[in-house]
Enzyme design. Sequence first.
Site, PDB file in Angstrom:
ATOM      1  N   HIS A   1     -23.347  13.725  21.519  1.00 26.83           N
ATOM      2  CA  HIS A   1     -22.946  12.888  20.375  1.00 26.83           C
ATOM      3  C   HIS A   1     -22.366  11.606  20.954  1.00 26.83           C
ATOM      4  CE1 HIS A   1     -19.199  14.986  21.534  1.00 26.83           C
ATOM      5  NE2 HIS A   1     -18.762  13.739  21.457  1.00 26.83           N
TER       6      HIS A   1
ATOM      7  N   ASP B   1       2.141  -0.919  11.495  1.00 27.48           N
ATOM      8  CA  ASP B   1       2.125  -2.291  12.008  1.00 27.48           C
ATOM      9  C   ASP B   1       3.419  -3.058  11.729  1.00 27.48           C
ATOM     10  OD1 ASP B   1       1.724  -2.396   9.295  1.00 27.48           O
ATOM     11  OD2 ASP B   1       0.186  -3.937   9.365  1.00 27.48           O
TER      12      ASP B   1
ATOM     13  N   VAL C   1      17.686   8.709  -3.877  1.00 25.68           N
ATOM     14  CA  VAL C   1      18.322   9.139  -5.131  1.00 25.68           C
ATOM     15  C   VAL C   1      19.428  10.156  -4.838  1.00 25.68           C
ATOM     16  CG1 VAL C   1      17.915  10.375  -7.312  1.00 25.68           C
ATOM     17  CG2 VAL C   1      16.284   8.615  -6.540  1.00 25.68           C
TER      18      VAL C   1
ATOM     19  N   ARG D   1       1.138  -5.046  -5.983  1.00 25.72           N
ATOM     20  CA  ARG D   1       1.315  -6.320  -5.281  1.00 25.72           C
ATOM     21  C   ARG D   1       1.614  -7.348  -6.371  1.00 25.72           C
ATOM     22  NH1 ARG D   1      -2.640  -3.651  -1.962  1.00 25.72           N
ATOM     23  NH2 ARG D   1      -1.700  -3.299   0.066  1.00 25.72           N
TER      24      ARG D   1
ATOM     25  N   ALA E   1     -13.148  10.009  21.170  1.00 26.46           N
ATOM     26  CA  ALA E   1     -14.239   9.065  20.849  1.00 26.46           C
ATOM     27  C   ALA E   1     -14.743   8.370  22.113  1.00 26.46           C
ATOM     28  CB  ALA E   1     -13.728   8.020  19.860  1.00 26.46           C
TER      29      ALA E   1
ATOM     30  N   ARG F   1     -25.299   6.895  12.297  1.00 24.80           N
ATOM     31  CA  ARG F   1     -24.789   6.917  10.921  1.00 24.80           C
ATOM     32  C   ARG F   1     -23.383   6.347  10.893  1.00 24.80           C
ATOM     33  NH1 ARG F   1     -29.384   8.165  10.304  1.00 24.80           N
ATOM     34  NH2 ARG F   1     -30.241   9.981   9.227  1.00 24.80           N
TER      35      ARG F   1
ATOM     36  N   GLY G   1       0.837  -1.217   0.000  1.00 27.27           N
ATOM     37  CA  GLY G   1       0.000   0.000   0.000  1.00 27.27           C
ATOM     38  C   GLY G   1       0.860   1.251   0.000  1.00 27.27           C
TER      39      GLY G   1
ATOM     40  N   THR H   1       4.191   2.322   5.595  1.00 34.05           N
ATOM     41  CA  THR H   1       2.791   1.901   5.667  1.00 34.05           C
ATOM     42  C   THR H   1       2.055   2.823   6.619  1.00 34.05           C
ATOM     43  OG1 THR H   1       1.233   0.221   6.484  1.00 34.05           O
ATOM     44  CG2 THR H   1       3.457   0.098   7.357  1.00 34.05           C
TER      45      THR H   1
ATOM     46  N   ASP I   1       5.725  -5.225   5.958  1.00 36.75           N
ATOM     47  CA  ASP I   1       6.275  -6.545   6.289  1.00 36.75           C
ATOM     48  C   ASP I   1       6.322  -7.488   5.088  1.00 36.75           C
ATOM     49  OD1 ASP I   1       6.954  -6.229   8.906  1.00 36.75           O
ATOM     50  OD2 ASP I   1       5.075  -7.010   9.712  1.00 36.75           O
TER      51      ASP I   1
ATOM     52  N   ARG J   1     -26.590  12.710  17.220  1.00 38.91           N
ATOM     53  CA  ARG J   1     -26.534  11.354  16.672  1.00 38.91           C
ATOM     54  C   ARG J   1     -25.363  10.554  17.244  1.00 38.91           C
ATOM     55  NH1 ARG J   1     -27.442  13.128  10.418  1.00 38.91           N
ATOM     56  NH2 ARG J   1     -29.692  12.847  10.389  1.00 38.91           N
TER      57      ARG J   1
ATOM     58  N   ASP K   1      -0.298   1.961   8.359  1.00 37.45           N
ATOM     59  CA  ASP K   1      -0.865   1.160   9.456  1.00 37.45           C
ATOM     60  C   ASP K   1      -0.008   1.116  10.724  1.00 37.45           C
ATOM     61  OD1 ASP K   1      -3.097   0.552   8.004  1.00 37.45           O
ATOM     62  OD2 ASP K   1      -2.378  -1.395   7.316  1.00 37.45           O
TER      63      ASP K   1
ATOM     64  N   LYS L   1     -24.487  13.447  27.124  1.00 33.36           N
ATOM     65  CA  LYS L   1     -23.620  13.567  25.941  1.00 33.36           C
ATOM     66  C   LYS L   1     -24.474  13.803  24.702  1.00 33.36           C
ATOM     67  CE  LYS L   1     -19.244  11.638  27.041  1.00 33.36           C
ATOM     68  NZ  LYS L   1     -17.975  11.497  26.373  1.00 33.36           N
TER      69      LYS L   1
ATOM     70  N   MET M   1      -8.870   3.145   8.472  1.00 34.25           N
ATOM     71  CA  MET M   1      -8.100   2.030   7.901  1.00 34.25           C
ATOM     72  C   MET M   1      -7.347   1.254   8.978  1.00 34.25           C
ATOM     73  SD  MET M   1      -6.615   2.849   4.159  1.00 34.25           S
ATOM     74  CE  MET M   1      -7.558   2.248   2.754  1.00 34.25           C
ATOM     75  N   GLY M   2      -6.991   0.046   8.630  1.00 35.96           N
ATOM     76  CA  GLY M   2      -6.272  -0.847   9.543  1.00 35.96           C
ATOM     77  C   GLY M   2      -6.946  -2.195   9.534  1.00 35.96           C
ATOM     78  N   ARG M   3      -6.570  -2.986   8.516  1.00 33.32           N
ATOM     79  CA  ARG M   3      -7.239  -4.284   8.363  1.00 33.32           C
ATOM     80  C   ARG M   3      -6.869  -5.218   9.513  1.00 33.32           C
ATOM     81  NH1 ARG M   3      -6.266  -6.594   2.637  1.00 33.32           N
ATOM     82  NH2 ARG M   3      -7.495  -4.804   2.005  1.00 33.32           N
TER      83      ARG M   3
HETATM   84  P1  ADP Z   1       3.159  -4.712   2.593  1.00 32.70           P
HETATM   85  O1  ADP Z   1       4.548  -4.621   2.100  1.00 32.70           O
HETATM   86  O2  ADP Z   1       2.515  -3.385   2.738  1.00 32.70           O
HETATM   87  O3  ADP Z   1       3.046  -5.600   3.825  1.00 32.70           O
HETATM   88  P2  ADP Z   1       2.003  -6.861   0.987  1.00 32.70           P
HETATM   89  O4  ADP Z   1       1.897  -7.817   2.114  1.00 32.70           O
HETATM   90  O5  ADP Z   1       0.849  -6.731   0.046  1.00 32.70           O
HETATM   91  O6  ADP Z   1       2.293  -5.374   1.455  1.00 32.70           O
HETATM   92  O7  ADP Z   1       3.313  -7.273   0.178  1.00 32.70           O
HETATM   93  C1  ADP Z   1       3.715  -6.540  -0.952  1.00 32.70           C
HETATM   94  C2  ADP Z   1       4.402  -7.449  -1.944  1.00 32.70           C
HETATM   95  O8  ADP Z   1       5.575  -8.014  -1.359  1.00 32.70           O
HETATM   96  C3  ADP Z   1       3.602  -8.661  -2.380  1.00 32.70           C
HETATM   97  O9  ADP Z   1       2.671  -8.382  -3.388  1.00 32.70           O
HETATM   98  C4  ADP Z   1       4.690  -9.579  -2.904  1.00 32.70           C
HETATM   99  O10 ADP Z   1       5.106  -9.201  -4.186  1.00 32.70           O
HETATM  100  C5  ADP Z   1       5.816  -9.293  -1.914  1.00 32.70           C
HETATM  101  N1  ADP Z   1       5.792 -10.321  -0.866  1.00 32.70           N
HETATM  102  C6  ADP Z   1       4.942 -10.425   0.170  1.00 32.70           C
HETATM  103  N2  ADP Z   1       5.186 -11.536   0.890  1.00 32.70           N
HETATM  104  C7  ADP Z   1       6.219 -12.163   0.279  1.00 32.70           C
HETATM  105  C8  ADP Z   1       6.945 -13.375   0.515  1.00 32.70           C
HETATM  106  N3  ADP Z   1       6.638 -14.167   1.538  1.00 32.70           N
HETATM  107  N4  ADP Z   1       7.957 -13.677  -0.316  1.00 32.70           N
HETATM  108  C9  ADP Z   1       8.264 -12.889  -1.365  1.00 32.70           C
HETATM  109  N5  ADP Z   1       7.615 -11.749  -1.641  1.00 32.70           N
HETATM  110  C10 ADP Z   1       6.619 -11.375  -0.849  1.00 32.70           C
HETATM  111  O1  F6P Z   2      -2.032   0.748   3.524  1.00 34.88           O
HETATM  112  C1  F6P Z   2      -2.521  -0.103   4.509  1.00 34.88           C
HETATM  113  C2  F6P Z   2      -3.924  -0.457   4.224  1.00 34.88           C
HETATM  114  O2  F6P Z   2      -4.557   0.754   4.065  1.00 34.88           O
HETATM  115  C3  F6P Z   2      -4.688  -1.299   5.206  1.00 34.88           C
HETATM  116  O3  F6P Z   2      -5.171  -0.631   6.320  1.00 34.88           O
HETATM  117  C4  F6P Z   2      -5.801  -1.840   4.348  1.00 34.88           C
HETATM  118  O4  F6P Z   2      -6.320  -3.000   4.837  1.00 34.88           O
HETATM  119  C5  F6P Z   2      -5.126  -2.052   3.044  1.00 34.88           C
HETATM  120  O5  F6P Z   2      -4.025  -1.156   3.004  1.00 34.88           O
HETATM  121  C6  F6P Z   2      -6.021  -1.885   1.883  1.00 34.88           C
HETATM  122  O6  F6P Z   2      -5.291  -1.650   0.718  1.00 34.88           O
HETATM  123  P1  F6P Z   2      -5.754  -2.141  -0.711  1.00 34.88           P
HETATM  124  O7  F6P Z   2      -7.201  -1.898  -0.811  1.00 34.88           O
HETATM  125  O8  F6P Z   2      -4.923  -1.281  -1.625  1.00 34.88           O
HETATM  126  O9  F6P Z   2      -5.421  -3.590  -0.819  1.00 34.88           O
END
Ligand code: ADP
Ligand code: F6P
Length: 324
Positions: free
Chosen positions: A220, A133, A28, A76, A190, A248, A15, A129, A107, A166, A131, A218, A173-175
Amino acid sequence: MAKEIKTIGVLTSGGDAPGMNAAIRAVVREGIAKGLKVKGIKRGYAGLLAEEIEDMSVRSVSDIIQRGGTILQTARCREFMTSEGQKKGAQICEKHGIDGIIVIGGDGSFQGAQKLAALGINTIGVPGTIDLDIACTDYTIGFDTAVNTAMEAIDKIRDTSTSHERCSIVEVMGRGAGYIALWCGIANGAENILLPEKYDHDEQKLIDNIIECRKRGKQHHIIINAEGIGDSINMAKRIEAATGVETRATILGYLQRGGNPTCKDRVYASTMGCYAVDLLCQGKSNRVVAYRHGEYVDYDIDEALAMQKEISEYQYEISKNLAI
Ligand code: ADP
Ligand code: F6P
């Protein structure tokens, strides 16, 4: 003996996050200042496999520090998750004379970097990212901008929520991670914060709390719902039916991933980009740049990926008292 690095590549993966451009610019310019050739790899690992590789110059990164997104695009790539794809990626690096790669992403992207490192391409990860995370670091590129964007949006929702008395559910965001939700929850005052790491799915408790807050006067009731909890629209319907309080739901969505990076994201991303180049110049590989306890540091990627990140128990606990 450490391999001499003459040419480096940079890519963004996963992302996008505001501040990635500042990091690309830093890679660069620091690279060129250190006498290296720098190549931009488009569309993450997908672009590497498709050989979408171009020479970067100091001017090719002009006028981007203030822009959200990533000028290199991101993607990806399933193929890169296979050992054939990884070998092909390493061969393409060799073909283009790329001795080292800087991977800006999360990650998942670092797992890709780890594979390239094992195949002899020096790799350095930079945490990007919204997130927050990534366990080894207290800072990730884009979180500060995203959380400020969400906070400002929620302030606006609160105005209308109070006027109409309301309940508002705001999904941020934050899956899999509740950092944006927790920070907004505290910053926006909140009443409830639902985090994937903590929520017990006891909706009745939520309903009782809304009724109780109404009795206390309160006007809201803001519920911040992390994306990982989901179901915000239906949750609003159920809460309205159970409490009689008009409810909402607003899903903030991708607006949180865009926009001009904050000062913090520009400065930290710039510093991390330079730090990554410096690591490559020292012959280091399979490292990730991090910000820990007020300092820029680096970790072995294997070690970094094995770390676990926990939501701050203290911040989570105080957020409940602050909402009384
Ligand atoms: P993020 O880097 O934000 O965690 P993703 O988990 O979608 O995002 O990973 C991004 C890309 O990194 C993936 O589409 C893939 O190309 C590569 N990737 C993810 N996991 C692996 C893995 N175990 N081995 C090799 N490449 C990976
Ligand atoms: O960038 C992180 C994040 O926004 C997560 O919180 C979310 O789950 C995910 O990316 C969604 O990204 P996409 O819809 O591009 O797969």
